[in-house]
Design a protein around this motif. Structure first.
Motif, PDB file in Angstrom:
ATOM      1  N   CYS A  31     -17.399 -26.684  10.623  1.00  0.00           N
ATOM      2  CA  CYS A  31     -17.160 -27.027   9.256  1.00  0.00           C
ATOM      3  C   CYS A  31     -17.021 -28.321   8.305  1.00  0.00           C
ATOM      4  CB  CYS A  31     -17.059 -25.665   8.574  1.00  0.00           C
ATOM      5  SG  CYS A  31     -14.902 -25.559   8.471  1.00  0.00           S
ATOM      6  N   TYR A  32     -16.356 -29.121   9.236  1.00  0.00           N
ATOM      7  CA  TYR A  32     -16.231 -30.363   9.307  1.00  0.00           C
ATOM      8  C   TYR A  32     -14.911 -30.505   7.919  1.00  0.00           C
ATOM      9  CZ  TYR A  32     -20.920 -30.686  11.679  1.00  0.00           C
ATOM     10  OH  TYR A  32     -21.312 -30.379  12.274  1.00  0.00           O
ATOM     11  N   ARG A  34     -10.630 -30.609   7.666  1.00  0.00           N
ATOM     12  CA  ARG A  34      -9.413 -30.860   8.014  1.00  0.00           C
ATOM     13  C   ARG A  34      -8.626 -29.767   7.590  1.00  0.00           C
ATOM     14  NH1 ARG A  34     -10.290 -35.391   3.521  1.00  0.00           N
ATOM     15  NH2 ARG A  34     -10.840 -37.214   4.892  1.00  0.00           N
ATOM     16  N   LEU A  35      -7.215 -28.975   8.361  1.00  0.00           N
ATOM     17  CA  LEU A  35      -7.105 -27.950   8.844  1.00  0.00           C
ATOM     18  C   LEU A  35      -6.500 -27.350   7.202  1.00  0.00           C
ATOM     19  CD1 LEU A  35      -5.145 -28.155  12.308  1.00  0.00           C
ATOM     20  CD2 LEU A  35      -6.745 -26.715  11.194  1.00  0.00           C
ATOM     21  N   ASN A  36      -6.134 -28.615   6.235  1.00  0.00           N
ATOM     22  CA  ASN A  36      -4.837 -28.237   5.154  1.00  0.00           C
ATOM     23  C   ASN A  36      -6.426 -27.656   4.282  1.00  0.00           C
ATOM     24  OD1 ASN A  36      -6.170 -30.917   4.814  1.00  0.00           O
ATOM     25  ND2 ASN A  36      -5.215 -30.948   3.239  1.00  0.00           N
ATOM     26  N   GLU A  37      -7.544 -28.495   3.944  1.00  0.00           N
ATOM     27  CA  GLU A  37      -8.349 -28.142   3.431  1.00  0.00           C
ATOM     28  C   GLU A  37      -8.831 -26.012   4.011  1.00  0.00           C
ATOM     29  OE1 GLU A  37     -10.593 -32.174   3.056  1.00  0.00           O
ATOM     30  OE2 GLU A  37     -11.345 -30.890   4.188  1.00  0.00           O
ATOM     31  N   VAL A  38      -9.050 -25.817   4.895  1.00  0.00           N
ATOM     32  CA  VAL A  38      -9.896 -24.471   5.503  1.00  0.00           C
ATOM     33  C   VAL A  38      -8.554 -23.596   4.588  1.00  0.00           C
ATOM     34  CG1 VAL A  38      -9.713 -22.999   7.307  1.00  0.00           C
ATOM     35  CG2 VAL A  38     -10.599 -25.340   7.248  1.00  0.00           C
ATOM     36  N   ALA A  39      -6.959 -24.308   5.020  1.00  0.00           N
ATOM     37  CA  ALA A  39      -5.550 -23.292   4.486  1.00  0.00           C
ATOM     38  C   ALA A  39      -6.151 -22.970   3.174  1.00  0.00           C
ATOM     39  CB  ALA A  39      -4.425 -23.740   5.389  1.00  0.00           C
ATOM     40  N   GLY A  40      -6.191 -24.242   2.479  1.00  0.00           N
ATOM     41  CA  GLY A  40      -6.477 -23.748   1.227  1.00  0.00           C
ATOM     42  C   GLY A  40      -7.122 -23.723   0.345  1.00  0.00           C
ATOM     43  N   TRP A  41      -8.259 -23.375   1.428  1.00  0.00           N
ATOM     44  CA  TRP A  41      -9.915 -23.047   0.065  1.00  0.00           C
ATOM     45  C   TRP A  41     -10.041 -22.632  -0.462  1.00  0.00           C
ATOM     46  CZ3 TRP A  41     -13.726 -26.587   0.646  1.00  0.00           C
ATOM     47  CH2 TRP A  41     -14.696 -25.792   0.309  1.00  0.00           C
ATOM     48  N   SER A  42      -9.318 -21.652  -0.550  1.00  0.00           N
ATOM     49  CA  SER A  42      -8.735 -20.093  -1.612  1.00  0.00           C
ATOM     50  C   SER A  42      -8.102 -20.212  -2.840  1.00  0.00           C
ATOM     51  CB  SER A  42      -8.438 -18.800  -1.239  1.00  0.00           C
ATOM     52  OG  SER A  42      -7.380 -19.014  -0.765  1.00  0.00           O
ATOM     53  N   LYS A  43      -7.480 -21.467  -2.959  1.00  0.00           N
ATOM     54  CA  LYS A  43      -6.565 -21.907  -3.861  1.00  0.00           C
ATOM     55  C   LYS A  43      -6.973 -23.097  -4.296  1.00  0.00           C
ATOM     56  CE  LYS A  43      -2.683 -20.081  -2.147  1.00  0.00           C
ATOM     57  NZ  LYS A  43      -2.870 -19.293  -1.394  1.00  0.00           N
ATOM     58  N   MET A  44      -8.115 -23.505  -4.082  1.00  0.00           N
ATOM     59  CA  MET A  44      -7.872 -25.155  -4.626  1.00  0.00           C
ATOM     60  C   MET A  44      -9.835 -24.111  -5.919  1.00  0.00           C
ATOM     61  SD  MET A  44      -9.457 -26.686  -1.233  1.00  0.00           S
ATOM     62  CE  MET A  44     -10.541 -28.357  -1.629  1.00  0.00           C
ATOM     63  N   THR A  45      -9.583 -25.441  -7.042  1.00  0.00           N
ATOM     64  CA  THR A  45      -9.981 -25.392  -7.181  1.00  0.00           C
ATOM     65  C   THR A  45     -11.659 -25.383  -6.955  1.00  0.00           C
ATOM     66  OG1 THR A  45     -11.007 -27.474  -8.872  1.00  0.00           O
ATOM     67  CG2 THR A  45      -8.764 -26.151  -9.505  1.00  0.00           C
ATOM     68  N   PRO A  46     -12.666 -24.550  -8.309  1.00  0.00           N
ATOM     69  CA  PRO A  46     -14.075 -24.783  -7.741  1.00  0.00           C
ATOM     70  C   PRO A  46     -14.613 -25.949  -7.937  1.00  0.00           C
ATOM     71  CG  PRO A  46     -13.743 -22.923  -9.231  1.00  0.00           C
ATOM     72  CD  PRO A  46     -12.728 -23.936  -9.680  1.00  0.00           C
ATOM     73  N   GLU A  47     -14.195 -27.435  -8.016  1.00  0.00           N
ATOM     74  CA  GLU A  47     -14.226 -28.589  -8.536  1.00  0.00           C
ATOM     75  C   GLU A  47     -14.113 -29.253  -7.096  1.00  0.00           C
ATOM     76  OE1 GLU A  47     -14.473 -26.632 -12.531  1.00  0.00           O
ATOM     77  OE2 GLU A  47     -13.045 -26.751 -10.908  1.00  0.00           O
ATOM     78  N   ARG A  49     -13.586 -27.625  -4.493  1.00  0.00           N
ATOM     79  CA  ARG A  49     -14.293 -27.629  -3.250  1.00  0.00           C
ATOM     80  C   ARG A  49     -15.429 -28.066  -2.893  1.00  0.00           C
ATOM     81  NH1 ARG A  49     -11.796 -22.576  -4.944  1.00  0.00           N
ATOM     82  NH2 ARG A  49     -13.734 -21.886  -5.961  1.00  0.00           N
ATOM     83  N   ASP A  50     -15.804 -28.387  -4.292  1.00  0.00           N
ATOM     84  CA  ASP A  50     -17.765 -28.923  -4.451  1.00  0.00           C
ATOM     85  C   ASP A  50     -16.626 -30.125  -4.234  1.00  0.00           C
ATOM     86  OD1 ASP A  50     -19.371 -27.380  -6.201  1.00  0.00           O
ATOM     87  OD2 ASP A  50     -19.093 -27.401  -7.293  1.00  0.00           O
ATOM     88  N   ALA A  51     -15.944 -31.070  -3.889  1.00  0.00           N
ATOM     89  CA  ALA A  51     -16.582 -32.552  -3.976  1.00  0.00           C
ATOM     90  C   ALA A  51     -15.826 -32.577  -2.282  1.00  0.00           C
ATOM     91  CB  ALA A  51     -14.602 -32.890  -4.929  1.00  0.00           C
ATOM     92  N   VAL A  52     -15.346 -31.436  -1.621  1.00  0.00           N
ATOM     93  CA  VAL A  52     -15.157 -31.188  -0.074  1.00  0.00           C
ATOM     94  C   VAL A  52     -16.511 -31.238   0.169  1.00  0.00           C
ATOM     95  CG1 VAL A  52     -13.827 -29.872   1.269  1.00  0.00           C
ATOM     96  CG2 VAL A  52     -12.914 -30.446  -0.317  1.00  0.00           C
ATOM     97  N   MET A  53     -17.174 -30.108  -0.241  1.00  0.00           N
ATOM     98  CA  MET A  53     -18.547 -30.058   0.095  1.00  0.00           C
ATOM     99  C   MET A  53     -19.381 -31.185  -0.232  1.00  0.00           C
ATOM    100  SD  MET A  53     -18.716 -26.161   0.761  1.00  0.00           S
ATOM    101  CE  MET A  53     -20.830 -25.955   0.373  1.00  0.00           C
ATOM    102  N   ALA A  54     -19.555 -31.660  -0.718  1.00  0.00           N
ATOM    103  CA  ALA A  54     -20.155 -32.174  -1.298  1.00  0.00           C
ATOM    104  C   ALA A  54     -20.013 -34.117   0.339  1.00  0.00           C
ATOM    105  CB  ALA A  54     -19.949 -33.492  -2.134  1.00  0.00           C
ATOM    106  N   GLU A  55     -19.031 -33.985   0.830  1.00  0.00           N
ATOM    107  CA  GLU A  55     -17.917 -35.080   1.586  1.00  0.00           C
ATOM    108  C   GLU A  55     -18.740 -34.517   3.528  1.00  0.00           C
ATOM    109  OE1 GLU A  55     -14.154 -35.890   2.587  1.00  0.00           O
ATOM    110  OE2 GLU A  55     -13.900 -36.575  -0.508  1.00  0.00           O
ATOM    111  N   LEU A  56     -18.826 -33.308   3.317  1.00  0.00           N
ATOM    112  CA  LEU A  56     -18.781 -32.564   4.279  1.00  0.00           C
ATOM    113  C   LEU A  56     -19.702 -33.426   5.628  1.00  0.00           C
ATOM    114  CD1 LEU A  56     -18.362 -28.965   4.153  1.00  0.00           C
ATOM    115  CD2 LEU A  56     -16.751 -30.816   4.960  1.00  0.00           C
ATOM    116  N   PRO A  57     -21.221 -33.537   5.405  1.00  0.00           N
ATOM    117  CA  PRO A  57     -21.875 -33.773   5.707  1.00  0.00           C
ATOM    118  C   PRO A  57     -21.751 -34.971   6.850  1.00  0.00           C
ATOM    119  CG  PRO A  57     -23.307 -33.048   4.580  1.00  0.00           C
ATOM    120  CD  PRO A  57     -21.957 -32.834   3.856  1.00  0.00           C
ATOM    121  N   SER A  58     -21.500 -36.273   5.811  1.00  0.00           N
ATOM    122  CA  SER A  58     -20.728 -37.466   6.489  1.00  0.00           C
ATOM    123  C   SER A  58     -19.491 -37.604   7.434  1.00  0.00           C
ATOM    124  CB  SER A  58     -20.715 -38.682   5.060  1.00  0.00           C
ATOM    125  OG  SER A  58     -19.189 -37.886   4.276  1.00  0.00           O
ATOM    126  N   ARG A  59     -19.165 -36.370   7.611  1.00  0.00           N
ATOM    127  CA  ARG A  59     -18.051 -35.801   8.171  1.00  0.00           C
ATOM    128  C   ARG A  59     -18.120 -36.108   9.813  1.00  0.00           C
ATOM    129  NH1 ARG A  59     -13.441 -32.153   4.977  1.00  0.00           N
ATOM    130  NH2 ARG A  59     -12.950 -33.655   3.069  1.00  0.00           N
TER     131      ARG A  59
END
Length: 72
Positions: A31-32, A34-47, A49-59
């Protein structure tokens, strides 16, 4: 129906159930994230998560192509 009786809304996630971390980049090769993003995904705000999702293709380019070839 009270709010306590409603099922939780599904959370959008990039997870494809290929959980292998690339040691060089530190990214999950599925999914591209980082481990801290995977671990904290459910605690992140929707905004957030959307910011991370927008970065993933370039990663994807941060992982050597020959490593990604095993998933093609």
């Amino acid at each position: 129906m009270s709010t306590e009786d409603r099922p939780a809304a599904s959370m959008r996630t990039p997870c494809i159930k290929v959980c292998i971390v690339d040691g060089e980049s530190g990214l999950c090769m599925g999914c591209y994230r980082r481990l801290n993003e995977v671990a904290g995904w459910s605690k992140m705000t929707p905004e957030a998560r959307d910011a991370v999702m927008a970065e993933l293709p370039s990663r994807r380019s941060l992982i050597r192509p020959e490593k990604l070839a095993m998933f093609s």
